[in-house]
Design a protein around this motif. Structure first.
Motif, mmCIF file in Angstrom:
data_model
loop_
_atom_site.group_PDB
_atom_site.id
_atom_site.type_symbol
_atom_site.label_atom_id
_atom_site.label_comp_id
_atom_site.label_asym_id
_atom_site.label_seq_id
_atom_site.Cartn_x
_atom_site.Cartn_y
_atom_site.Cartn_z
ATOM 1 N N SER A 76 0.839 -1.199 0.000
ATOM 2 C CA SER A 76 0.000 0.000 0.000
ATOM 3 C C SER A 76 0.873 1.248 0.000
ATOM 4 C CB SER A 76 -0.890 0.011 1.244
ATOM 5 O OG SER A 76 -1.569 1.240 1.352
ATOM 6 N N ASP A 77 0.466 2.244 -0.786
ATOM 7 C CA ASP A 77 1.191 3.510 -0.741
ATOM 8 C C ASP A 77 0.553 4.483 0.250
ATOM 9 O OD1 ASP A 77 -1.061 4.145 -2.183
ATOM 10 O OD2 ASP A 77 -0.002 4.838 -3.957
ATOM 11 N N ASN A 78 -0.601 4.118 0.832
ATOM 12 C CA ASN A 78 -1.237 4.911 1.884
ATOM 13 C C ASN A 78 -1.974 3.946 2.809
ATOM 14 O OD1 ASN A 78 -2.857 6.567 3.515
ATOM 15 N ND2 ASN A 78 -2.904 8.151 1.943
ATOM 16 N N PHE A 79 -1.250 3.401 3.769
ATOM 17 C CA PHE A 79 -1.751 2.349 4.645
ATOM 18 C C PHE A 79 -3.039 2.765 5.344
ATOM 19 C CE2 PHE A 79 -2.157 -0.109 8.482
ATOM 20 C CZ PHE A 79 -1.767 -1.386 8.121
ATOM 21 N N ASP A 80 -3.032 3.930 5.994
ATOM 22 C CA ASP A 80 -4.206 4.349 6.770
ATOM 23 C C ASP A 80 -5.437 4.526 5.886
ATOM 24 O OD1 ASP A 80 -2.884 4.331 9.245
ATOM 25 O OD2 ASP A 80 -2.124 6.363 8.922
ATOM 26 N N GLU A 81 -5.260 5.119 4.730
ATOM 27 C CA GLU A 81 -6.389 5.324 3.820
ATOM 28 C C GLU A 81 -6.959 3.990 3.344
ATOM 29 O OE1 GLU A 81 -6.593 6.803 -0.666
ATOM 30 O OE2 GLU A 81 -6.080 8.443 0.723
ATOM 31 N N ASP A 82 -6.098 3.071 2.933
ATOM 32 C CA ASP A 82 -6.567 1.764 2.465
ATOM 33 C C ASP A 82 -7.216 0.976 3.604
ATOM 34 O OD1 ASP A 82 -5.818 2.144 -0.177
ATOM 35 O OD2 ASP A 82 -3.820 1.312 0.138
ATOM 36 N N TYR A 83 -6.610 0.997 4.773
ATOM 37 C CA TYR A 83 -7.173 0.289 5.929
ATOM 38 C C TYR A 83 -8.574 0.814 6.246
ATOM 39 C CZ TYR A 83 -8.038 -1.067 10.735
ATOM 40 O OH TYR A 83 -8.629 -1.552 11.883
ATOM 41 N N ASN A 84 -8.708 2.118 6.349
ATOM 42 C CA ASN A 84 -10.004 2.700 6.701
ATOM 43 C C ASN A 84 -11.052 2.466 5.624
ATOM 44 O OD1 ASN A 84 -9.423 3.720 9.300
ATOM 45 N ND2 ASN A 84 -8.259 5.375 8.369
ATOM 46 N N ARG A 85 -10.665 2.503 4.368
ATOM 47 C CA ARG A 85 -11.606 2.267 3.269
ATOM 48 C C ARG A 85 -12.181 0.851 3.348
ATOM 49 N NH1 ARG A 85 -10.666 0.255 -1.634
ATOM 50 N NH2 ARG A 85 -8.414 0.494 -1.439
ATOM 51 N N LEU A 86 -11.324 -0.146 3.562
ATOM 52 C CA LEU A 86 -11.796 -1.527 3.650
ATOM 53 C C LEU A 86 -12.590 -1.763 4.929
ATOM 54 C CD1 LEU A 86 -8.707 -3.491 2.292
ATOM 55 C CD2 LEU A 86 -10.741 -2.758 1.061
ATOM 56 N N LEU A 87 -12.125 -1.177 6.033
ATOM 57 C CA LEU A 87 -12.830 -1.311 7.308
ATOM 58 C C LEU A 87 -14.225 -0.696 7.213
ATOM 59 C CD1 LEU A 87 -12.252 -2.372 10.193
ATOM 60 C CD2 LEU A 87 -11.650 -0.031 10.794
ATOM 61 N N ASN A 88 -14.323 0.496 6.637
ATOM 62 C CA ASN A 88 -15.613 1.170 6.498
ATOM 63 C C ASN A 88 -16.541 0.449 5.523
ATOM 64 O OD1 ASN A 88 -14.922 3.154 8.342
ATOM 65 N ND2 ASN A 88 -14.113 4.522 6.768
ATOM 66 N N ALA A 89 -15.980 -0.348 4.625
ATOM 67 C CA ALA A 89 -16.786 -1.135 3.689
ATOM 68 C C ALA A 89 -17.316 -2.410 4.340
ATOM 69 C CB ALA A 89 -15.971 -1.472 2.447
ATOM 70 N N GLY A 90 -16.912 -2.645 5.595
ATOM 71 C CA GLY A 90 -17.398 -3.817 6.317
ATOM 72 C C GLY A 90 -16.643 -5.096 6.020
ATOM 73 N N ILE A 91 -15.464 -4.986 5.434
ATOM 74 C CA ILE A 91 -14.672 -6.178 5.135
ATOM 75 C C ILE A 91 -14.029 -6.663 6.436
ATOM 76 C CG2 ILE A 91 -12.721 -7.070 3.799
ATOM 77 C CD1 ILE A 91 -13.539 -4.901 1.694
ATOM 78 N N PRO A 92 -14.214 -7.936 6.777
ATOM 79 C CA PRO A 92 -13.727 -8.440 8.065
ATOM 80 C C PRO A 92 -12.200 -8.383 8.193
ATOM 81 C CG PRO A 92 -15.171 -10.043 6.990
ATOM 82 C CD PRO A 92 -14.912 -8.950 6.003
ATOM 83 N N VAL A 93 -11.754 -8.056 9.399
ATOM 84 C CA VAL A 93 -10.327 -8.019 9.721
ATOM 85 C C VAL A 93 -9.953 -9.327 10.400
ATOM 86 C CG1 VAL A 93 -8.535 -6.854 11.064
ATOM 87 C CG2 VAL A 93 -10.343 -5.511 9.977
ATOM 88 N N ASN A 94 -8.902 -9.972 9.902
ATOM 89 C CA ASN A 94 -8.381 -11.187 10.520
ATOM 90 C C ASN A 94 -7.295 -10.856 11.529
ATOM 91 O OD1 ASN A 94 -6.004 -13.365 10.292
ATOM 92 N ND2 ASN A 94 -7.968 -14.415 10.134
ATOM 93 N N THR A 95 -6.408 -9.943 11.163
ATOM 94 C CA THR A 95 -5.290 -9.533 12.022
ATOM 95 C C THR A 95 -5.223 -8.016 12.002
ATOM 96 O OG1 THR A 95 -4.084 -11.529 11.385
ATOM 97 C CG2 THR A 95 -2.807 -9.777 12.429
ATOM 98 N N GLU A 96 -5.341 -7.404 13.160
ATOM 99 C CA GLU A 96 -5.334 -5.937 13.272
ATOM 100 C C GLU A 96 -3.988 -5.358 12.822
ATOM 101 O OE1 GLU A 96 -7.843 -3.910 14.046
ATOM 102 O OE2 GLU A 96 -9.237 -5.548 14.421
#
Length: 127
Positions: A76-96
């Protein structure tokens, strides 16, 4: 010698759902699809992100999910942006998200996170 990974393959139960997932949330684009001469496999689909290729084997009657322990990793070239986008889309997190050691210069402050795809496949990203 080998140069790079050509593609990563895993089974999917719902081809349309998987294609939509990888295109919409991770930026892949479908570029090829074909039938195969095996009764359990309906189609094989190829998606591309830059030079990275995913091969999705569509097995709608397969009762299992992607192999346990299997994952692939995206940079990822923008970790926080990609993380938040997937999290806000409701995609399940396996490892924080957590820090990882640098494998080479430039990775000193990288973190990693692992999400779960539509068929149980693990999707790691680092950056």
């Amino acid at each position: 010698m080998f140069k790079r990974i050509d593609h990563i393959t895993f089974n999917v139960k719902d081809r349309a759902k998987s294609i939509k997932f990888y295109e919409e949330y991770l930026g892949f684009k479908k570029y090829y699809e074909h039938d195969v001469p095996f009764p359990a496999i309906e189609k094989i689909v190829y998606l591309k992100l830059g030079d990275t290729v995913l091969e999705l084997i569509h097995m709608p009657d397969d009762s299992g999910s992607a192999d346990q322990g299997f994952h692939f990793c995206l940079e990822s070239d923008n970790f926080d942006e990609d993380y938040n986008r997937l999290l806000n889309a409701g995609i399940p997190v396996n490892t924080e998200p957590h820090p990882v050691g640098a494998r080479e210069p430039g990775e000193e402050r990288w973190r990693r996170v692992v999400f779960v795809g539509p068929d149980g496949e693990l999707i790691e990203f680092r950056g």
